[in-house]
Scaffold this active site. Structure first.
Site, PDB file in Angstrom:
ATOM      1  N   LYS A  18      59.837  18.733  72.705  1.00  0.00           N
ATOM      2  CA  LYS A  18      58.699  17.926  72.241  1.00  0.00           C
ATOM      3  C   LYS A  18      58.677  16.578  72.948  1.00  0.00           C
ATOM      4  CE  LYS A  18      57.881  19.809  67.611  1.00  0.00           C
ATOM      5  NZ  LYS A  18      57.872  19.519  66.177  1.00  0.00           N
TER       6      LYS A  18
ATOM      7  N   LYS B  99      56.613  30.733  72.150  1.00  0.00           N
ATOM      8  CA  LYS B  99      56.398  31.097  70.738  1.00  0.00           C
ATOM      9  C   LYS B  99      55.022  30.612  70.263  1.00  0.00           C
ATOM     10  CE  LYS B  99      57.969  27.061  68.382  1.00  0.00           C
ATOM     11  NZ  LYS B  99      58.368  26.329  67.287  1.00  0.00           N
TER      12      LYS B  99
ATOM     13  N   LYS C 169      52.022  25.853  65.995  1.00  0.00           N
ATOM     14  CA  LYS C 169      50.897  25.180  65.342  1.00  0.00           C
ATOM     15  C   LYS C 169      50.242  24.184  66.284  1.00  0.00           C
ATOM     16  CE  LYS C 169      52.582  25.112  60.588  1.00  0.00           C
ATOM     17  NZ  LYS C 169      53.855  24.414  60.455  1.00  0.00           N
TER      18      LYS C 169
HETATM   19  P1  TYM Z   1      57.326  24.693  60.758  1.00  0.00           P
HETATM   20  O1  TYM Z   1      56.338  24.054  59.867  1.00  0.00           O
HETATM   21  O2  TYM Z   1      57.166  24.480  62.238  1.00  0.00           O
HETATM   22  O3  TYM Z   1      57.326  26.261  60.538  1.00  0.00           O
HETATM   23  C1  TYM Z   1      57.442  26.836  59.233  1.00  0.00           C
HETATM   24  C2  TYM Z   1      58.237  28.120  59.317  1.00  0.00           C
HETATM   25  O4  TYM Z   1      57.619  29.054  60.221  1.00  0.00           O
HETATM   26  C3  TYM Z   1      58.582  29.516  61.164  1.00  0.00           C
HETATM   27  N1  TYM Z   1      57.892  29.764  62.442  1.00  0.00           N
HETATM   28  C4  TYM Z   1      57.875  30.941  63.087  1.00  0.00           C
HETATM   29  N2  TYM Z   1      58.414  32.133  62.777  1.00  0.00           N
HETATM   30  C5  TYM Z   1      58.193  33.165  63.645  1.00  0.00           C
HETATM   31  N3  TYM Z   1      57.455  33.029  64.777  1.00  0.00           N
HETATM   32  C6  TYM Z   1      56.901  31.857  65.130  1.00  0.00           C
HETATM   33  N4  TYM Z   1      56.153  31.751  66.239  1.00  0.00           N
HETATM   34  C7  TYM Z   1      57.097  30.741  64.255  1.00  0.00           C
HETATM   35  N5  TYM Z   1      56.688  29.437  64.291  1.00  0.00           N
HETATM   36  C8  TYM Z   1      57.183  28.856  63.172  1.00  0.00           C
HETATM   37  C9  TYM Z   1      59.584  28.375  61.288  1.00  0.00           C
HETATM   38  O5  TYM Z   1      60.820  28.830  61.787  1.00  0.00           O
HETATM   39  C10 TYM Z   1      59.668  27.886  59.858  1.00  0.00           C
HETATM   40  O6  TYM Z   1      60.578  28.662  59.115  1.00  0.00           O
HETATM   41  N6  TYM Z   1      61.301  21.724  60.361  1.00  0.00           N
HETATM   42  C11 TYM Z   1      60.609  22.818  59.748  1.00  0.00           C
HETATM   43  C12 TYM Z   1      60.212  22.568  58.321  1.00  0.00           C
HETATM   44  C13 TYM Z   1      61.314  22.093  57.428  1.00  0.00           C
HETATM   45  C14 TYM Z   1      62.297  22.921  56.830  1.00  0.00           C
HETATM   46  C15 TYM Z   1      63.077  22.022  56.025  1.00  0.00           C
HETATM   47  C16 TYM Z   1      62.605  24.274  56.896  1.00  0.00           C
HETATM   48  C17 TYM Z   1      61.504  20.834  56.998  1.00  0.00           C
HETATM   49  N7  TYM Z   1      62.574  20.778  56.134  1.00  0.00           N
HETATM   50  C18 TYM Z   1      64.163  22.504  55.297  1.00  0.00           C
HETATM   51  C19 TYM Z   1      63.691  24.736  56.163  1.00  0.00           C
HETATM   52  C20 TYM Z   1      64.467  23.855  55.370  1.00  0.00           C
HETATM   53  C21 TYM Z   1      59.332  23.086  60.511  1.00  0.00           C
HETATM   54  O7  TYM Z   1      58.796  22.215  61.148  1.00  0.00           O
HETATM   55  O8  TYM Z   1      58.801  24.325  60.315  1.00  0.00           O
END
Ligand code: TYM
Length: 335
Positions: A113, A195, A198
């Site tokens: 990023k 991947k 968002k």
């Molecule tokens: P975030 O918001 O980017 O994504 C949410 C969840 O979706 C999963 N994910 C995917 N899984 C499969 N294929 C993809 N292309 C894909 N893109 C996203 C992510 O792995 C995630 O599980 N930092 C985290 C949010 C967070 C969090 C936490 C998670 C904040 N605190 C504590 C677990 C525990 C995030 O930005 O996820």
């Protein structure tokens, strides 16, 4: 037997896509009865890159509505917004003071990023510490996430162990990442080597958003990048990454084995049939979620009420933990 405690989170920015659903949300929903669950809309994490305030406010409620529409049941799981529970930001500071800078500079998501930005915010570097706190302040045993978050959960384990060794106690539970066998890494439809993300959903044909209309879903799949061949089989060949991704999505959605999936497309006349077949199962999966979402968004007061209940439940767990940390670390608690 006591239930294992689960914590997971999702950022409210942008449009939630099938990667988020298949990699994370669906697995949260499926195991609600077996676990004690905390699910968090991590709005503070979204601030680590510049945001439009009105859009962020809207996206936060919308994200909560998506989770409820996908099947998160507030009677079984605590659903809340991160910034409503001040223990997260407060405790993050305490964890910052035991986390070596080098650990954060090594994070691959940070490096990716940061490389794309001219000016990198401090919050972006610190993001995994905020995430570690999310998990640790709840004594979570398990963290169900997609593949891309695994490194952050491993860092969480390192921070927990460091704190425990510095302060000579088993203070934090050392959590396990739970990565699904299928759907853990859904790739972009326009570029199957990256991947689905968002931040790229604005690009036409990159992602399938949970709230896309059936026509849009069909159109996006039809545009998906494949190759010049016509063989519809799972393959590790980088040249076949597009077809492999489409089959992987179909497999994750239907729960079928690889040979069953290939059998479903044995009579296909080409990639056009594959794309149509995948689009159809995805539309069937997403339509009820979109309909429930639209219904829930008509009543923002009820959404806010549910989130207030969630915040109260989350505070009751995390604030005492952060207070205990302060005490261990030598801060004087107010009388
Ligand atoms: P975030 O918001 O980017 O994504 C949410 C969840 O979706 C999963 N994910 C995917 N899984 C499969 N294929 C993809 N292309 C894909 N893109 C996203 C992510 O792995 C995630 O599980 N930092 C985290 C949010 C967070 C969090 C936490 C998670 C904040 N605190 C504590 C677990 C525990 C995030 O930005 O996820």
């Amino acid at each position: 037997m006591t239930k294992k405690r689960v914590f997971s989170g999702i950022q409210p920015t942008g449009n939630t896509h099938i990667g988020n659903y298949l990699g994370a949300i669906r697995n949260w929903v499926a195991r609600q009865d077996e676990k004690e669950n905390f699910f968090c809309v991590v709005d503070l994490h979204s601030l680590t890159v510049p945001q439009d305030p009105e859009e962020l406010r809207y996206a936060t409620r919308a994200m909560a509505a998506v989770l409820l529409a996908a099947g998160i049941d507030p009677d079984k799981s605590t659903l809340f917004v991160q910034s409503h529970v001040t223990a997260h930001a407060e405790g993050c500071w305490l964890l910052n003071c035991v986390t070596p800078l080098g650990w954060l500079q090594r994070m691959t998501q940070y490096k990716d990023k940061a490389a794309k930005q001219e000016s990198v915010l401090t919050g972006l570097l610190d993001y995994p510490v905020l995430m570690a706190g999310d998990i640790l302040f709840y004594d979570a045993d398990e963290v169900p996430v997609g593949e891309d978050q695994k490194q952050h959960v491993e860092l969480t384990r390192d921070i927990a162990q460091r704190f425990n060794s510095l302060y000579g106690q088993e203070f934090f539970v050392v959590p396990q990442p739970i990565i699904p066998e299928v759907g853990a890494r859904v790739m972009g439809l326009d570029n199957p080597t990256a991947k689905m993300s968002k931040s790229s959903t604005d690009k036409r044909g990159h992602a399938i958003r949970i709230l896309d209309e059936p026509k849009e879903i069909m159109r996006s799949f039809k545009r998906a990048v494949t190759d010049s061949g016509n063989e519809i089989v799972f393959s590790a060949d980088p040249a076949k990454a597009g077809v492999n991704n489409l089959l992987g999505i179909y497999k994750a959605v239907t729960g079928k084995s690889e040979s069953e999936v290939e059998a479903d497309f044995a009579d296909a006349r080409g990639y056009g049939d594959l794309k149509k077949g995948v689009a159809e199962v995805v539309i069937e999966m997403l339509t009820p979620i979109r309909e429930r979402y639209e219904y829930l968004m008509q009543d923002p007061a009820e959404l806010d009420r549910l989130l207030a209940v969630g915040a109260e439940q989350a505070t009751a767990v995390s604030q005492p933990k952060v207070n205990a940390m302060k005490e261990i670390m030598g801060l004087v608690l107010p009388k």
